[in-house]
Write a protein that holds these residues in place. Structure first.
Motif, mmCIF file in Angstrom:
data_model
loop_
_atom_site.group_PDB
_atom_site.id
_atom_site.type_symbol
_atom_site.label_atom_id
_atom_site.label_comp_id
_atom_site.label_asym_id
_atom_site.label_seq_id
_atom_site.Cartn_x
_atom_site.Cartn_y
_atom_site.Cartn_z
ATOM 1 N N ALA A 86 43.014 38.187 43.533
ATOM 2 C CA ALA A 86 42.206 39.166 44.203
ATOM 3 C C ALA A 86 41.512 40.311 43.496
ATOM 4 O O ALA A 86 40.392 40.786 43.769
ATOM 5 C CB ALA A 86 43.227 39.809 45.342
ATOM 6 N N MET A 101 37.623 40.966 43.336
ATOM 7 C CA MET A 101 37.005 42.490 43.573
ATOM 8 C C MET A 101 36.168 42.864 42.535
ATOM 9 O O MET A 101 35.282 43.437 42.720
ATOM 10 C CB MET A 101 38.232 43.460 43.737
ATOM 11 C CG MET A 101 37.812 44.810 43.827
ATOM 12 S SD MET A 101 39.074 45.969 43.773
ATOM 13 C CE MET A 101 38.474 47.457 43.669
ATOM 14 N N ALA A 125 40.304 41.354 49.800
ATOM 15 C CA ALA A 125 39.629 40.611 48.975
ATOM 16 C C ALA A 125 39.085 39.351 49.595
ATOM 17 O O ALA A 125 37.690 38.867 49.379
ATOM 18 C CB ALA A 125 40.478 40.036 47.978
#
Length: 349
Positions: free
Chosen positions: A185, A189, A269
């Protein structure tokens, strides 16, 4: 039944705001000072727009927990081995995880989906079997998955959501289970927010200072390996099967006009991926809480999202999303059950 293809999934409808003036009048006319219920009134208006009715209702909340493993764990980004994913899947199936307890409190159904656990779980009859692979590859060394696998995971998540909606779900909460998924995640991001990588990396399930240093080094190696920037390429290079399926489920709910409760860092995410793939999907997202995980507030800001709760959670499983279910139901009740001020005043003579 028509076969769902990726181009269909990416066509989230723009939210129809035709009812907004009528919804606002209804809220302003309730037996309370105008705006006195603050963000609950904002939430009620959003739900009315999503459901396209003046009296929205949420009676069948369903939590979809997608489970998957990550090759990054082999390089030391997690404090626990991948075998813990299997153990937690079994706890969820047995009704003994935190998400199960919270779901019972709020009256939500829980479905657990094998998106890509690195073990044979074919003997679990209550598990939704949707495995794309036995965990992803180590993204610090090579792409986490192929483009075909990435697209298959998105579409499979959409089909899982569509099955839940056909069974009567009117609110989806999205959760996940997967050792190492905070690392994946963070990479998503980093590229999709976008944000500096160091700002995206947090404790996950817990780390010593040495463990955090190792996690940062491995993720820096992964990020340096590929300059992927478009959503599907970023998913292919760095994603997880469970994250992709959550994104697909969110997109399917948006297509159907059903609100989605987004959970914490990993769930956000997935929402970031979904919104980068189909920007109109953003209006169907309800962001449940601000996680204690480093980077979550920055990712929420990238989505212009204001969470409903702040409880310092960082568990996952959809626990934060479940805790927000009563707020969603209360917002519906405001429009459907509260008397109009004019009626109250008339009764008072």
């Amino acid at each position: 039944m028509a076969v769902l293809i990726l181009t269909d999934l990416l066509e989230a409808p723009v939210l129809d705001r035709a009812l907004e003036p009528a919804l606002q009048r209804a809220l302003d006319g309730k037996a309370k000072p105008q705006g006195a219920l603050g963000r609950i009134e904002e939430l009620a208006l959003r739900l009315g727009l999503i459901q396209r009715r003046l009296k929205p209702a949420v009676q069948r909340p369903v939590l979809l927990v997608f489970a998957g493993d990550h090759g990054l764990t082999r390089s030391g980004v997690a404090a626990f081995p991948s075998s813990v994913t299997v153990a937690m899947v079994d706890a969820l199936l047995a009704g003994e995880a935190s998400a199960n307890a919270f779901a019972r409190v709020v009256g939500a159904e829980v479905q657990v989906i094998d998106a890509g656990v690195a073990a044979d779980l074919s003997d679990r009859p209550t598990l939704v079997h949707a495995k794309i692979g036995l965990g992803t590859a180590d993204a610090s060394m090579q792409p986490a998955m192929t483009r075909q696998q990435a697209e298959a995971a998105l579409l499979t998540g959409a089909r899982v959501a569509e099955d839940a909606l056909r069974s009567g779900a009117d609110l989806l909460a999205l959760g996940e289970m997967g050792i190492g998924n905070s690392a994946s995640a963070a990479l998503l991001m980093h590229r999709l927010a976008p944000a500096p990588l160091d700002d995206c990396i947090g404790q996950g399930a817990g780390h010593s200072p040495e463990g955090m240093a190792r996690k940062r080094a491995v993720l820096a190696q992964a990020a340096a390996r590929s300059d992927a920037a478009t959503p599907l390429d970023v998913l292919t290079q760095f994603g997880g099967y469970e994250i992709a399926m959550m994104a697909g489920a969110l997109l399917a709910a948006a297509r159907a006009g059903v609100p989605v409760l987004v959970d914490g860092f990993i769930g956000t995410a997935a929402a970031l991926l979904a919104v980068r793939l189909a920007p109109a999907a953003r209006d169907y997202c309800l962001f449940a809480h601000a996680s204690a995980e480093a980077g979550h507030r920055l990712m929420l800001a990238a989505l212009d999202a204001r969470p409903l709760l702040e409880l310092d959670l960082r568990l996952g499983e959809g626990t934060g999303a479940l805790l927000a279910v009563p707020l969603v139901q209360a917002a519906c009740a405001l429009l459907s059950e509260v008397a109009d001020l004019s009626d109250v005043l008339e009764a008072a003579g």
